[in-house]
Design a protein around this motif. Structure first.
Motif, PDB file in Angstrom:
ATOM      1  N   LEU A 128      18.370 -28.720   5.103  1.00 44.50           N
ATOM      2  CA  LEU A 128      17.112 -29.215   4.543  1.00 44.50           C
ATOM      3  C   LEU A 128      17.031 -30.738   4.559  1.00 44.50           C
ATOM      4  CD1 LEU A 128      14.437 -28.467   3.205  1.00 44.50           C
ATOM      5  CD2 LEU A 128      15.613 -28.509   0.996  1.00 44.50           C
ATOM      6  N   ASP A 129      18.115 -31.411   4.189  1.00 49.04           N
ATOM      7  CA  ASP A 129      18.081 -32.880   4.155  1.00 49.04           C
ATOM      8  C   ASP A 129      17.781 -33.454   5.538  1.00 49.04           C
ATOM      9  OD1 ASP A 129      18.616 -32.860   1.466  1.00 49.04           O
ATOM     10  OD2 ASP A 129      20.762 -33.290   1.681  1.00 49.04           O
ATOM     11  N   ALA A 130      18.379 -32.868   6.566  1.00 51.15           N
ATOM     12  CA  ALA A 130      18.150 -33.357   7.928  1.00 51.15           C
ATOM     13  C   ALA A 130      16.710 -33.082   8.366  1.00 51.15           C
ATOM     14  CB  ALA A 130      19.131 -32.697   8.895  1.00 51.15           C
ATOM     15  N   ILE A 131      16.171 -31.923   7.975  1.00 49.62           N
ATOM     16  CA  ILE A 131      14.783 -31.607   8.316  1.00 49.62           C
ATOM     17  C   ILE A 131      13.840 -32.618   7.674  1.00 49.62           C
ATOM     18  CG2 ILE A 131      12.931 -29.923   7.999  1.00 49.62           C
ATOM     19  CD1 ILE A 131      15.090 -27.719   8.181  1.00 49.62           C
ATOM     20  N   LEU A 132      14.044 -32.880   6.376  1.00 52.97           N
ATOM     21  CA  LEU A 132      13.162 -33.809   5.667  1.00 52.97           C
ATOM     22  C   LEU A 132      13.278 -35.226   6.226  1.00 52.97           C
ATOM     23  CD1 LEU A 132      13.697 -32.583   1.995  1.00 52.97           C
ATOM     24  CD2 LEU A 132      11.747 -32.113   3.488  1.00 52.97           C
ATOM     25  N   ALA A 133      14.505 -35.652   6.520  1.00 56.37           N
ATOM     26  CA  ALA A 133      14.689 -36.992   7.088  1.00 56.37           C
ATOM     27  C   ALA A 133      13.991 -37.099   8.438  1.00 56.37           C
ATOM     28  CB  ALA A 133      16.179 -37.299   7.230  1.00 56.37           C
ATOM     29  N   GLY A 134      14.093 -36.038   9.247  1.00 53.00           N
ATOM     30  CA  GLY A 134      13.433 -36.044  10.548  1.00 53.00           C
ATOM     31  C   GLY A 134      11.921 -36.057  10.428  1.00 53.00           C
ATOM     32  N   VAL A 135      11.396 -35.295   9.459  1.00 51.07           N
ATOM     33  CA  VAL A 135       9.950 -35.285   9.227  1.00 51.07           C
ATOM     34  C   VAL A 135       9.470 -36.682   8.838  1.00 51.07           C
ATOM     35  CG1 VAL A 135       8.178 -34.490   7.607  1.00 51.07           C
ATOM     36  CG2 VAL A 135       9.724 -32.838   8.678  1.00 51.07           C
ATOM     37  N   ARG A 155       6.641 -41.813  10.157  1.00 50.38           N
ATOM     38  CA  ARG A 155       6.622 -43.269  10.364  1.00 50.38           C
ATOM     39  C   ARG A 155       6.183 -43.596  11.789  1.00 50.38           C
ATOM     40  NH1 ARG A 155      11.456 -42.629   7.454  1.00 50.38           N
ATOM     41  NH2 ARG A 155      11.270 -43.375   5.285  1.00 50.38           N
ATOM     42  N   LYS A 156       6.677 -42.819  12.758  1.00 56.52           N
ATOM     43  CA  LYS A 156       6.262 -43.035  14.147  1.00 56.52           C
ATOM     44  C   LYS A 156       4.767 -42.766  14.307  1.00 56.52           C
ATOM     45  CE  LYS A 156      10.724 -41.914  16.294  1.00 56.52           C
ATOM     46  NZ  LYS A 156      11.447 -40.986  17.216  1.00 56.52           N
ATOM     47  N   LEU A 175       9.325 -22.625   2.796  1.00 57.15           N
ATOM     48  CA  LEU A 175       9.728 -23.881   3.429  1.00 57.15           C
ATOM     49  C   LEU A 175       8.574 -24.783   3.877  1.00 57.15           C
ATOM     50  CD1 LEU A 175      12.970 -23.038   5.416  1.00 57.15           C
ATOM     51  CD2 LEU A 175      12.636 -24.959   3.877  1.00 57.15           C
ATOM     52  N   PRO A 176       7.568 -24.289   4.614  1.00 52.48           N
ATOM     53  CA  PRO A 176       6.498 -25.211   5.018  1.00 52.48           C
ATOM     54  C   PRO A 176       5.793 -25.839   3.817  1.00 52.48           C
ATOM     55  CG  PRO A 176       6.406 -23.196   6.311  1.00 52.48           C
ATOM     56  CD  PRO A 176       7.382 -22.948   5.205  1.00 52.48           C
ATOM     57  N   GLU A 177       5.500 -25.010   2.811  1.00 53.24           N
ATOM     58  CA  GLU A 177       4.847 -25.532   1.616  1.00 53.24           C
ATOM     59  C   GLU A 177       5.776 -26.471   0.845  1.00 53.24           C
ATOM     60  OE1 GLU A 177       3.175 -21.221   1.889  1.00 53.24           O
ATOM     61  OE2 GLU A 177       4.871 -22.362   2.663  1.00 53.24           O
ATOM     62  N   TYR A 178       7.098 -26.224   0.943  1.00 57.79           N
ATOM     63  CA  TYR A 178       8.021 -27.142   0.273  1.00 57.79           C
ATOM     64  C   TYR A 178       7.964 -28.535   0.902  1.00 57.79           C
ATOM     65  CZ  TYR A 178      11.937 -29.840  -1.144  1.00 57.79           C
ATOM     66  OH  TYR A 178      12.682 -30.893  -1.609  1.00 57.79           O
ATOM     67  N   VAL A 179       7.889 -28.601   2.224  1.00 57.17           N
ATOM     68  CA  VAL A 179       7.805 -29.915   2.877  1.00 57.17           C
ATOM     69  C   VAL A 179       6.569 -30.665   2.382  1.00 57.17           C
ATOM     70  CG1 VAL A 179       7.536 -31.103   5.087  1.00 57.17           C
ATOM     71  CG2 VAL A 179       9.121 -29.183   4.898  1.00 57.17           C
TER      72      VAL A 179
END
Length: 482
Positions: free
Chosen positions: A57-64, A69-70, A162-166
Motif C-alpha cells: 500500500l505505501d508504494a502504491i500511494l507514493a507512486g500515485v 505531481r507529474k 482500495l480505490p475508494e481508500y486512495v
C-alpha cells in the motif's frame, strides 16, 4: 459548448489500480478535442510475507502521489477532478485516525478457504446469490471480512475498498461506490444497500461499513501538500465506476445491444449488460455474477482465467534463461498447429508456480501429448493457452445466450488481450462472430467518461457515459471470423 465539461477547460486525472501496474493518466483539451496521455506507471504486485499475501500500500500511494505531481506539472491550466478505479474485493481497515491498520490482504491469500466453508453452513450459497446477485466466491469481501479476526485484525474497525481508500487518502470521504460495493457479496439487490440479513446471520459489524454512494459522486476536494500546487487549487475527488471492470465496460464506445463483452487481462470476464439482474439457479451454476454498471443496469458476466497462465509461463521461462518478446511469441504461436485444448479454469492453472508443468498435466488428462519444456517449444505452450481461452470464451457465450434466450451478434473485446491478434482471431473463429477490438486502456477511458458525464446536470445516465466514451475512444478495429 453547452456541456459543463466542455466549458471547463481544465484537465482531469484518472488513476487505474492494476494488480501488475497502476497507471496515472491525464486528459487535456487541445483545440476543443480531448487527448489522453499516460503520465506515470507504478509497478505493482502482491507481496509474500510471514505466510500472508498482501498489497504494498505505501508504494502504491507514493507512486500515485508522484503521478499526480507529474500531472500537475503537465497541466498548467489546472486539474478539475481526480477519480480512481481498480480491482474489487480487497480493502483497507482503518484506525481511529483514519490510517491503515495494516497492509491490505490480497484476494489470493488462502485465509478465506476455511472461512467460506464455515460461512456456507450458516448461509446457503444459493440464497446468497439470489439475494445479492454476486457469485459466492471465496475471494469476495464478505469472506475476507469474516477471516479478519483469525488474522489478528479488529473486525469492528472501519474499512473501505482500495480505490475508494486512495481517494480517502487524498482527502475524500470514506465511501463505497455502488458498482464496487456490488462485488463485496454484501449488497441487497432489492434495496441497493448493505444487506442487514447477511450482516446479522454472519455477525459482521454494521458500524464498520462505509456509506454507499452512486457512481460519479463528488466526495470532497484534494487535501494535503498536493493541494498547494497551482494545478490542484480547486480539484474535486470523484468516485467513477470504482471497480475497474465496470469502468472498462463504461469505456466501450459502441452500443451494447445484442453484444457480448470480453475483458481480457489477468482474468477474463465474459458477459453482457442487462437492465435487471439475473439470479437464476442456472446463472449461479454457470458461474455468472451481477455487478452494478455505470449509469444503471448490471454487468452480467462470468470470471474465467486469462493472461495469468501466459504470465506464469513467461516467468518460468525467464528463470530458466529463456526470455521472450511477447509479440514474437504470439507471431511464432500463429504458425504452430494446436497441440490440444485444456480447461483454463482447472484449479491448478489458477495457482502460481511451474505453469508449463501444470499445462502438461492438463494436456495429459485431456488425452493429448505433453510438450517438452525446452527452448523452442514455448510457442506451442502459447498456442495451447490461446486456443483454450478462445474455446472457453465460446462456451461461455453459448451458455449466456441460452440463459438470455436470444442471440448475441457480436463481441467487444477490451483490455490487454485485445492487442493479441492470434487470440482475437481464434475467438472470432470459435464463436463465429465478429470481434470488435476496444481500447487497451478501456478502464481509463471509462473513468474519464464518468467524470465528464457526472459534470452534467441530474443523475448519472448510461447514455451520457457512452457518449463521452465514444468521443474519447479511437476508432474500433474489427476481427472477422474466417
Amino acid at each position: 459548448m453547452s456541456s459543463p465539461a466542455l466549458r471547463d477547460a481544465r484537465a482531469r486525472v484518472a488513476i487505474d489500480l492494476g494488480a501488475e501496474s497502476c497507471r496515472v493518466s491525464l486528459l487535456r483539451w487541445r483545440d476543443g478535442q480531448p487527448a489522453i496521455e499516460l503520465i506515470h506507471r507504478i509497478p505493482n504486485g502482491p507481496v509474500h510475507a510471514n505466510g500472508t499475501l498482501t498489497w504494498p500500500l505505501d508504494a502504491i500511494l507514493a507512486g500515485v502521489e508522484d503521478g499526480l505531481r507529474k500531472a500537475a506539472h503537465a497541466a498548467p491550466e489546472g486539474i478539475a477532478s481526480i477519480a480512481v478505479d481498480g480491482w474489487a474485493v480487497d480493502y483497507v481497515r482503518l484506525n481511529p485516525k483514519g490510517e491503515p491498520l495494516r497492509s491490505p490482504f490480497c484476494y489470493r491469500d488462502e485465509r478465506t478457504v476455511r472461512v467460506k466453508e464455515d460461512a456456507d453452513r450458516l448461509v446457503d450459497p444459493a440464497w446468497m446469490f439470489a439475494h445479492t446477485g454476486a457469485q459466492p466466491l471465496r475471494i469476495n469481501t464478505i469472506y475476507q471480512l469474516l477471516a479478519d479476526p483469525a488474522s489478528g485484525v479488529d473486525p469492528n474497525a472501519p474499512w473501505v475498498n482500495l480505490p475508494e481508500y486512495v481517494l480517502h487518502h487524498l482527502g475524500g470521504r470514506r465511501v463505497a461506490e455502488y458498482t464496487n460495493a456490488t462485488h463485496t457479496g454484501l449488497i441487497d439487490l432489492e434495496t441497493g444497500d448493505w444487506s442487514r440479513p447477511l450482516l446479522e446471520r454472519l455477525k459482521l459489524s454494521s458500524q464498520a461499513l462505509p456509506p454507499i454512494v452512486p457512481t460519479g459522486t463528488a466526495i470532497g476536494k484534494l487535501q494535503g501538500s498536493l493541494a498547494t500546487l497551482d494545478a490542484f487549487r480547486d480539484t474535486q475527488l470523484i468516485v467513477p465506476a470504482c471497480h475497474d471492470t465496470a469502468s472498462a465496460i463504461a469505456g466501450i464506445a459502441t452500443p451494447l445491444d445484442c453484444t457480448a463483452y470480453i475483458c481480457c487481462g489477468t482474468w477474463s470476464l465474459v458477459g453482457t449488460v442487462l437492465d435487471t439482474p439475473m439470479t437464476t439457479p442456472e446463472a449461479m451454476a454457470a458461474g455468472f455474477t451481477n455487478q452494478g454498471a455505470a449509469g444503471g443496469g448490471f454487468c452480467f458476466h462470468t470470471n474465467i482465467n486469462g493472461m495469468w497462465i501466459l504470465k506464469q509461463c513467461l516467468e518460468s521461462w525467464r528463470k530458466a534463461g529463456r526470455t521472450w518478446d511477447l509479440a514474437q511469441l504470439i507471431a511464432e504461436a500463429s504458425e504452430c498447429a494446436c497441440p490440444g485444448i485444456v480447461p483454463v479454469d482447472a484449479p491448478p492453472l489458477l495457482l502460481d508456480g511451474d505453469m508449463p508443468a501444470r499445462l502438461n498435466e492438463q494436456l495429459r488428462l485431456a488425452g493429448c501429448s505433453e510438450i517438452a519444456d525446452r527452448a523452442g517449444n514455448e510457442p506451442l505452450f502459447a498456442r495451447v493457452i490461446f486456443e483454450s481461452l478462445a474455446e472457453r470464451y465460446a462456451t461461455a457465450i453459448q451458455g449466456l445466450e441460452h440463459m438470455l434466450g436470444c442471440k448475441l451478434h457480436r463481441i467487444h473485446m477490451l483490455g490487454g488481450g485485445s492487442q493479441n491478434q492470434l487470440l482475437t482471431r481464434l475467438t472470432a473463429e470459435r464463436t463465429g462472430r465478429p470481434v470488435e477490438l476496444g481500447n487497451v486502456e478501456s478502464s481509463t477511458v471509462g473513468n474519464f467518461a464518468v467524470q465528464l458525464a457526472a459534470s452534467e446536470a441530474g443523475p448519472l445516465r448510461r447514455e451520457a457515459v457512452q457518449r463521452w466514451a465514444q468521443r474519447l475512444s479511437e476508432r474500433a478495429r474489427v476481427a472477422q471470423p474466417a
